[in-house]
Design a protein around this motif. Structure first.
Motif, PDB file in Angstrom:
ATOM      1  N   SER A   1      -1.294  16.774  40.272  1.00  0.00           N
ATOM      2  CA  SER A   1       0.045  17.144  40.732  1.00  0.00           C
ATOM      3  C   SER A   1       0.959  17.385  39.536  1.00  0.00           C
ATOM      4  O   SER A   1       0.628  17.021  38.400  1.00  0.00           O
ATOM      5  N   ALA A   2       2.109  17.966  39.819  1.00  0.00           N
ATOM      6  CA  ALA A   2       3.100  18.178  38.762  1.00  0.00           C
ATOM      7  C   ALA A   2       3.561  16.847  38.195  1.00  0.00           C
ATOM      8  O   ALA A   2       3.784  16.725  36.986  1.00  0.00           O
TER       9      ALA A   2
ATOM     10  N   GLN B   1      -5.021  19.471  30.952  1.00  0.00           N
ATOM     11  CA  GLN B   1      -6.171  20.131  31.570  1.00  0.00           C
ATOM     12  C   GLN B   1      -6.238  19.713  33.031  1.00  0.00           C
ATOM     13  O   GLN B   1      -6.179  18.531  33.340  1.00  0.00           O
ATOM     14  N   VAL B   2      -6.343  20.693  33.905  1.00  0.00           N
ATOM     15  CA  VAL B   2      -6.553  20.409  35.323  1.00  0.00           C
ATOM     16  C   VAL B   2      -7.995  20.783  35.611  1.00  0.00           C
ATOM     17  O   VAL B   2      -8.379  21.935  35.455  1.00  0.00           O
ATOM     18  N   GLY B   3      -8.783  19.800  36.024  1.00  0.00           N
ATOM     19  CA  GLY B   3     -10.210  20.043  36.245  1.00  0.00           C
ATOM     20  C   GLY B   3     -10.602  19.975  37.702  1.00  0.00           C
ATOM     21  O   GLY B   3     -10.485  20.951  38.447  1.00  0.00           O
ATOM     22  N   THR B   4     -11.033  18.819  38.135  1.00  0.00           N
ATOM     23  CA  THR B   4     -11.582  18.621  39.472  1.00  0.00           C
ATOM     24  C   THR B   4     -10.623  19.031  40.573  1.00  0.00           C
ATOM     25  O   THR B   4     -11.049  19.502  41.631  1.00  0.00           O
ATOM     26  N   ALA B   5      -9.344  18.890  40.358  1.00  0.00           N
ATOM     27  CA  ALA B   5      -8.360  19.267  41.382  1.00  0.00           C
ATOM     28  C   ALA B   5      -8.532  20.727  41.796  1.00  0.00           C
ATOM     29  O   ALA B   5      -8.272  21.084  42.945  1.00  0.00           O
TER      30      ALA B   5
ATOM     31  N   HIS C   1      -5.726  26.547  44.225  1.00  0.00           N
ATOM     32  CA  HIS C   1      -4.359  26.845  43.780  1.00  0.00           C
ATOM     33  C   HIS C   1      -3.715  25.660  43.064  1.00  0.00           C
ATOM     34  O   HIS C   1      -2.526  25.695  42.754  1.00  0.00           O
ATOM     35  N   ALA C   2      -4.479  24.615  42.802  1.00  0.00           N
ATOM     36  CA  ALA C   2      -3.920  23.389  42.218  1.00  0.00           C
ATOM     37  C   ALA C   2      -3.167  23.666  40.920  1.00  0.00           C
ATOM     38  O   ALA C   2      -2.045  23.183  40.742  1.00  0.00           O
TER      39      ALA C   2
ATOM     40  N   GLU D   1       4.192  25.381  39.214  1.00  0.00           N
ATOM     41  CA  GLU D   1       5.421  25.547  40.001  1.00  0.00           C
ATOM     42  C   GLU D   1       6.214  24.247  40.055  1.00  0.00           C
ATOM     43  O   GLU D   1       7.440  24.254  39.960  1.00  0.00           O
ATOM     44  N   GLY D   2       5.516  23.116  40.214  1.00  0.00           N
ATOM     45  CA  GLY D   2       6.192  21.823  40.244  1.00  0.00           C
ATOM     46  C   GLY D   2       6.864  21.498  38.924  1.00  0.00           C
ATOM     47  O   GLY D   2       7.975  20.959  38.895  1.00  0.00           O
ATOM     48  N   ILE D   3       6.205  21.823  37.824  1.00  0.00           N
ATOM     49  CA  ILE D   3       6.801  21.610  36.499  1.00  0.00           C
ATOM     50  C   ILE D   3       8.043  22.494  36.351  1.00  0.00           C
ATOM     51  O   ILE D   3       9.083  22.047  35.874  1.00  0.00           O
TER      52      ILE D   3
END
Length: 103
Positions: free
Chosen positions: A23-24, A39-43, A49-50, A56-58
């Motif tokens: 999440s953000a 790094q965004v991996g498994t999400a 679209h994670a 977008e949250g940031i």
């Protein structure tokens, strides 16, 4: 997250935060702990679209808080601003660049 904080306190090179970022809020915690990148991996497997949702949250957080440069958030949990070797990136430049790489 704690290890990012510990390492960022000791080194003067960019630190990359990874592990459990879904999440953000997670991303912002890593950035504020001293990560220059995350790094965004498994999400991404659970939700393709994670990464875009996190960006977008940031962006929403930065707008709400009046922050114009992501660099302003890097390491804020470390206390007084320490000198960094990387150059600041405005959220608009960084956001556009990251989205282009994601496509």
């Amino acid at each position: 997250l704690y290890l990012v904080y510990q390492v960022a306190r000791k080194v003067k090179v960019p630190v990359i935060g990874c592990g459990g970022i879904v999440s953000a809020d997670d991303a912002l915690q890593f950035i504020m702990a001293g990560a220059s990148a995350i790094q965004v991996g498994t999400a991404n497997f659970a939700d393709p679209h994670a990464s875009l949702d996190i960006l977008e949250g940031i962006k929403r957080f930065m707008i709400a808080e009046g922050v114009s440069k992501l660099d302003e958030l890097i390491g804020v949990a470390l206390g007084p601003r320490k000198q960094r070797l990387h150059s600041p990136v405005s959220y608009k430049e960084g956001f556009r660049c990251i989205i282009m790489r994601s496509s």
